[in-house]
Design a protein around this motif. Structure first.
Motif, PDB file in Angstrom:
ATOM      1  N   GLN A   1      -2.797   4.530   1.570  1.00  0.00           N
ATOM      2  CA  GLN A   1      -3.088   4.693   2.988  1.00  0.00           C
ATOM      3  C   GLN A   1      -4.066   5.835   3.213  1.00  0.00           C
ATOM      4  OE1 GLN A   1       0.868   5.170   4.558  1.00  0.00           O
ATOM      5  NE2 GLN A   1       1.266   2.966   4.651  1.00  0.00           N
ATOM      6  N   SER A   2      -3.899   6.903   2.431  1.00  0.00           N
ATOM      7  CA  SER A   2      -4.826   8.028   2.527  1.00  0.00           C
ATOM      8  C   SER A   2      -6.226   7.609   2.090  1.00  0.00           C
ATOM      9  CB  SER A   2      -4.327   9.186   1.659  1.00  0.00           C
ATOM     10  OG  SER A   2      -5.261  10.239   1.643  1.00  0.00           O
TER      11      SER A   2
ATOM     12  N   SER B   1       1.497   5.541   0.028  1.00  0.00           N
ATOM     13  CA  SER B   1       0.981   6.602   0.886  1.00  0.00           C
ATOM     14  C   SER B   1      -0.385   7.069   0.391  1.00  0.00           C
ATOM     15  CB  SER B   1       1.961   7.778   0.930  1.00  0.00           C
ATOM     16  OG  SER B   1       2.206   8.278  -0.374  1.00  0.00           O
TER      17      SER B   1
ATOM     18  N   LEU C   1      -7.462   4.606   2.187  1.00  0.00           N
ATOM     19  CA  LEU C   1      -8.018   3.709   3.199  1.00  0.00           C
ATOM     20  C   LEU C   1      -8.545   4.496   4.395  1.00  0.00           C
ATOM     21  CD1 LEU C   1      -8.424   0.687   3.609  1.00  0.00           C
ATOM     22  CD2 LEU C   1      -6.238   0.615   4.816  1.00  0.00           C
ATOM     23  N   ALA C   2      -7.813   5.546   4.777  1.00  0.00           N
ATOM     24  CA  ALA C   2      -8.277   6.396   5.882  1.00  0.00           C
ATOM     25  C   ALA C   2      -9.610   7.063   5.526  1.00  0.00           C
ATOM     26  CB  ALA C   2      -7.226   7.449   6.208  1.00  0.00           C
TER      27      ALA C   2
ATOM     28  N   TRP D   1      -8.066  -6.286   8.270  1.00  0.00           N
ATOM     29  CA  TRP D   1      -8.597  -4.914   8.297  1.00  0.00           C
ATOM     30  C   TRP D   1     -10.032  -4.902   8.810  1.00  0.00           C
ATOM     31  CZ3 TRP D   1     -12.742  -3.009   5.317  1.00  0.00           C
ATOM     32  CH2 TRP D   1     -12.957  -1.635   5.405  1.00  0.00           C
TER      33      TRP D   1
ATOM     34  N   GLN E   1      -7.401   1.686  -1.910  1.00  0.00           N
ATOM     35  CA  GLN E   1      -5.937   1.669  -1.887  1.00  0.00           C
ATOM     36  C   GLN E   1      -5.315   1.671  -3.280  1.00  0.00           C
ATOM     37  OE1 GLN E   1      -4.488  -1.111   1.525  1.00  0.00           O
ATOM     38  NE2 GLN E   1      -6.537  -1.811   0.981  1.00  0.00           N
TER      39      GLN E   1
ATOM     40  N   THR F   1       0.842  -1.195   0.000  1.00  0.00           N
ATOM     41  CA  THR F   1       0.000   0.000   0.000  1.00  0.00           C
ATOM     42  C   THR F   1       0.878   1.245   0.000  1.00  0.00           C
ATOM     43  OG1 THR F   1      -1.683  -1.202   1.242  1.00  0.00           O
ATOM     44  CG2 THR F   1      -1.887   1.192   1.165  1.00  0.00           C
TER      45      THR F   1
END
Length: 488
Positions: A9-10, A6, A12-13, A142, A119, A4
């Motif tokens: 990750q963003s 960055s 996913l957030a 997750w 992602q 994954t």
């Protein structure tokens, strides 16, 4: 693809924030409503779930979202190794279509597709054929974390007992001792209530010469060896391919059938009718469906079969039944319908059994569990297959039923949410496509039974509730005026 970035990750957030908003809008988890219980100074769980694989997670999530908060799921495996996905599942990808919503419980942001596209994006999703099994495990990890599910790993259940109106389970490992619970869910996966199905011809053969396909197998130790694999199903192909890729000298697929099955019948008729209607059918129709699919058999996936056949040192021996197996200091002599053959090692992809009488942890349950052999099956239904006759005869919410009336009333508080439930309930407690429907059916039953058991408390709460909706200043009493008008 599992790495994954960055940006991933963003994404996913953002997905997790959307999921939390959805849960808030739906008022989930629901407010806690089950009265607290203690027993001899010990806290009592509302529900304990044994197993934190896909089915255990779906059941636990549905319980928590339904306001049954005093729940715990125990799994004997370390965190991240629950279920078969990165242990004995040796395929490269899942067999289910990537679009199935699996354990998402009707929440779009909880699906694998949402997790994946958050992602890696929509273009990567379109390019994806089947879900890599390791990536499916990442998704389940997750799923557990984003819902903050109460799972305790490295804990094994060793015994079940009935104490007054409660179920007591003995556990060992990271947590040791006795736990009291009002309801117990056995989300124990493919092994269900039994274990490996081992053919009679392997009884007494030293385990150094053979393994079941669900065993931990040291494939590196098979390098250069002559290997036989029993069966023509998905598991046999996956194990044969893994051995070939690890350098096995030769692999023979010993296949009893004269022709490979080619059509996946149940996938072909998959529908919401099957999901929600199968368990409502008369017993004869349930038996007919399962018996027919057992007769026609499910073919191995094309990709798994090609994964074997692309190796020049692999052979498919059709119409090759096993008559007997003998061992000596050099390995195995296998007598087949095509003659005697010598091998160094054998893998038996022979599935699992529903025979729970040999499991020590189920000793208190086994004598009381009603099976399909106990009157539900009748000869006019079809062939009396042993693995079907052994299947538990379950109630409408996966609860066990008593073989003899009133012999073990609390058996109805134990639920079989695993592969052994298939004959009674259809494929809703083991496979990906309908696991959410199975969890819904299970938890509705548990919810209803807990509410009924505490009905006096709930009625007392009704009587005691005294927060006024009206304050008394919302209207003017017109009675004196009416009396005065009537007097005139």
């Amino acid at each position: 693809m599992t790495h994954t970035t960055s940006a991933g990750q963003s994404g996913l957030a953002t997905l997790e924030a959307q999921l939390q908003q959805d849960l808030t809008f739906l008022e989930l988890p629901a407010k806690a409503w089950v009265p607290e219980r203690t027993y001899q100074g010990n806290a009592v769980r509302d529900v304990v779930v044994i197993g934190a694989g896909m089915c255990g997670l779906a059941a636990t999530a549905k319980l928590v979202l339904s306001g049954i908060n005093n729940v715990v799921a125990y799994d004997a495996a370390p965190a991240g190794r629950e279920g078969p996905w990165i242990t004995f599942a040796r395929m490269e990808t899942l067999r289910s279509p990537k679009s199935l919503h699996g354990p998402a419980l009707g929440l779009p942001q909880l699906t694998f597709r949402a997790w994946f596209t958050a992602q890696w994006g929509a273009e990567a999703w379109q390019a994806l054929d089947k879900i890599p099994k390791d990536q499916w495990m990442d998704y389940l990890i997750w799923y557990r974390n984003v819902l903050d599910l109460p799972v305790q790993n490295n804990v094994r259940m060793t015994a079940i007992a009935f104490v007054d109106d409660l179920i007591a389970i003995d556990i060992e490992g990271a947590e040791t001792g006795r736990v009291y619970t009002r309801r117990l869910v056995l989300a124990t996966g493919r092994s269900g209530l039994g274990g490996f199905a081992v053919p009679e011809f392997l009884q007494g053969i030293d385990r150094q010469f053979w393994a079941h396909s669900a065993d931990e197998i040291d494939f590196a130790a098979l390098k250069g060896k002559r290997l036989a694999v029993i069966g023509a199903g998905a598991s046999s192909m996956d194990n044969a391919a893994t051995a070939l890729e690890a350098g096995a000298g030769s692999v023979d697929m010993l296949i009893r059938r004269k022709a490979m099955p080619r059509i996946n019948k149940m996938t072909g008729i998959g529908s919401q009718g099957v999901v929600h209607g199968m368990h409502q059918l008369p017993d004869a129709w349930k038996w007919k469906f399962v018996d027919y699919t057992a007769t026609t058999q499910t073919p191995p996936p094309r990709a798994s079969t090609l994964r074997v056949s692309r190796h020049a040192n692999a052979r498919f021996l059709l119409d090759c039944g096993i008559v007997a197996v003998h061992q000596d200091e050099k390995g195995l002599l296998i007598e087949t319908t095509q003659g005697a053959m010598h091998y160094d090692f054998l893998i038996a992809a022979t599935g699992f059994s529903n025979d729970f009488s040999g499991r020590a942890e189920f000793a208190a349950l086994a004598p009381h569990i009603r099976t399909w052999a106990d009157g539900r099956y009748t000869p006019d239904m079809g062939e009396p297959r042993s693995n079907m006759l052994e299947a538990p005869d379950l109630g409408p919410a996966f609860e066990f039923q008593q073989r003899v009336a009133d012999s073990c009333p609390l058996l109805a508080h134990v639920y079989c949410f695993n592969d052994a439930a298939m004959l009674t309930h259809g494929k809703v407690s083991g496979d990906i496509p309908a696991v959410s429907a199975g969890a819904e059916r299970l938890v509705r039953g548990i919810t209803a039974s807990l509410f009924a058991e505490d009905v006096e408390t709930h009625f007392s709460n009704l009587v005691a509730y005294d927060i006024p909706e009206l304050q008394g200043d919302e209207w003017t009493d017109s009675t004196p005026l009416i009396k005065q008008e009537n007097a005139l």
